[in-house]
Design an enzyme around this catalytic site. Sequence first.
Site, short mmCIF file in Angstrom:
data_model
loop_
_atom_site.label_atom_id
_atom_site.label_comp_id
_atom_site.label_asym_id
_atom_site.label_seq_id
_atom_site.Cartn_x
_atom_site.Cartn_y
_atom_site.Cartn_z
CD GLU A 289 -2.93 -1.29 2.27
OE1 GLU A 289 -2.67 -0.74 3.35
OE2 GLU A 289 -4.00 -1.87 2.03
CG ASP A 368 -7.46 -5.73 4.86
OD1 ASP A 368 -6.99 -6.01 5.97
OD2 ASP A 368 -7.55 -4.57 4.43
CD GLU A 396 -9.73 -1.77 8.19
OE1 GLU A 396 -8.81 -2.38 8.76
OE2 GLU A 396 -9.60 -1.21 7.10
O1 GCW Z 1 -6.81 -3.34 6.40
C1 GCW Z 1 -5.94 -2.45 5.86
C2 GCW Z 1 -6.30 -1.20 6.54
C3 GCW Z 1 -5.17 -0.22 6.59
C4 GCW Z 1 -3.98 -0.94 7.20
C5 GCW Z 1 -3.61 -2.12 6.32
C6 GCW Z 1 -2.49 -2.93 6.91
C7 GCW Z 1 -2.34 -0.02 8.66
O2 GCW Z 1 -7.42 -0.65 5.90
O3 GCW Z 1 -5.58 0.84 7.38
O4 GCW Z 1 -2.88 -0.09 7.37
O5 GCW Z 1 -4.70 -2.97 6.21
O6 GCW Z 1 -2.79 -3.93 7.56
O7 GCW Z 1 -1.34 -2.61 6.71
#
Ligand code: GCW
Length: 682
Positions: A289, A368, A396
């Site tokens: 990311e 995720d 989340e």
């Molecule tokens: O789930 C996603 C989240 C991000 C997070 C990323 C990760 C900290 O939306 O906010 O970043 O995973 O786990 O690195």
Amino acid sequence: IDNGYDCWLNYKYIEEDRLRNSYVESCAQITVIGESAVMQSARRELSLALTSMLGKAPESGSFPVSDSGIVAGTFGSSPVFDELAREYVIDELGDEGYVIRAMDNDRLYLAAATDKGVLYAVFHFIRLLQTGESIEGLRVRQVPGNGLRMINHWDNMDGSIERGYAGNSIFYRDGEFVGDKGRIRDYARLLASGAINAVSINNVNVHQQESKLITKQFLPEVAIVADIFGDYGIRLYLSVNFASPIEIGGLDTADPLAPEVSEWWMRAARDIYRYVPDFGGFVVKADSEFRPGPFTYGRNHADGANMIADALEPFGGEVIWRCFVYNCLQDWRDRKTDRARAAYDHFTPLDGQFRDNVLLQIKNGPMDFQVREPVSPLFGGLKRTNQLLELQITQEYTGQQRHLCYLVPQWKEVFDFDTHARGQGSTVAETASGRLFGRKRGGIAAVTNIGDDANWTGHVLAQANWYGYSRLAWDAGLSSEQIALEWIRMTFGQEPGLESVILEMLMSSYGIYEDYTAPLGVGWMVNPGHHYGPNVDGYEYSKWGTYHYADCHGLGVDRSIRSGTGYAGQYHYPVAATYESPESCPDELLLFFHHVPYTHMLKSGKTVIQHIYDTHFGGAERAANLIAQWDSIAEKIDGQTYRETRERLVHQAEHAGEWRDLVNTYFYRKSGIADELGRLIY
Ligand code: GCW
């Protein structure tokens, strides 16, 4: 006030005379042998708990100890433990195991090989009283199922928390550490009660200011915080920026194979250990990311992780390297790239190449933290690499602590999942801990759900996830019900009428949440960015490349080997075969693995479309019922907790209705197939 601040350590006075009296005698006197900081924590805790629960401060026993009472200490610290030491194989208890034994006359022994083990024994003993267990003839022997039991914070130094739903950071404000560290101490105590032994205190997305945490500007403060945790047997870790040599070191490269880069990390490590001798190590999110990583320099992740690991090795530190590496910009025309495949594809070719002090941190699922995902095939895929299972306590994608969602049942499924990596019985609990392949390091980490809200988690009932995580990390064999019951009794006291209601609410909540959100494992039908609330096509037409491929004929992602992305082939036999065909794939994951028509018949005997309608109507209705359940115990709960929680339940019920309507309407119009029961769909 009873607003949840102490969580499960509020040590309510035991009202029931018979029960209280049964404890009083054995607990009248306590002797905790040893003066280390950890031992002092143990002594303080025991005395606080007993005073408050039994209404009378215990006498502190002196040495040599008198005939009755509690004696806590390490095996070598006093001859009184000799008999115990002969009975137990101390090596097998390891660094953290402990025993609790009622022996000669009325003595109760709490013993371990180390101070930390004694602290855990103390918390265990306290829990027995809090949950109303008999302490007569006690015979407890406990050894943790996981070596590393870690909490990850996604806290930023401006005070915000990425994916935090319970206020701001307890560590930072306005780019600095907070001045008053009292709350951090309270927090350490809560973590230690669940035998958590590691904590990373900053976001894995390491921004500018946070990159400087490993410099002399912040190390004195880091050291203070590390000491606070140290008093409770918890080691401190920091997330670091892979590009630190450039960002804070003034170099023009972060290439892991460039000598000046590894020298830079060695110097950084030396500085850190000068301030924090017991520093745990680094957590690293690289090439993920938009974060920098070894790929920038044409190197692989073993190159990156090993270089940093070598810098920490002389000091006993470790690198926790995250496997959340994927292409987040997948083009919709490209049907072969699959985000679910990414971690396995990146890391299995490197199996066996990582240093001993590297652990790969793997999210429970390949995507995720969705409400339902298969277990990451990386767990059975890596055999010669240390692993750490990563869970997300912060909700989340599971209602952001405005919805009730007790996640322990989900985590249990992860632990129990059989990878078949070495035949039957190769569960994730066995691989992640390191046991399956005989690895010394291993364990579990989870992203915390706490913030500076008065009750720590926003939704009081979300404390159960925090508590439950630590209990599972210690012993994955505990049941979801038992953990919930412990938490309820410790938090609200022993009240049968209250207990059954909250237990039912917690135990049903994951199923309820799953029912009114994305169906059958397909995931992702949330608003992009903040990830809250229904949006069926939110990600479908965004740049992020996570798809459900719904059209007028059907939905789901074909991840089969035969006609799809081949993801199913990342599992061992027979798991791969089970997922490969829609006939054998479990219903709850069907749309994760297969694209099927709306009329596809599930094992449940329903069509996919009817399943969507039924679960969404049913889920929203059950969500609404939670309010009545909560109201039924209103008298038994303090006013503030009752009201705050009720507000959230009301919101959840409304929001679940929104989910129901949006999802049902979407699929009704796409499919053109009516609900068999003719319920209202817009
Ligand atoms: O789930 C996603 C989240 C991000 C997070 C990323 C990760 C900290 O939306 O906010 O970043 O995973 O786990 O690195």
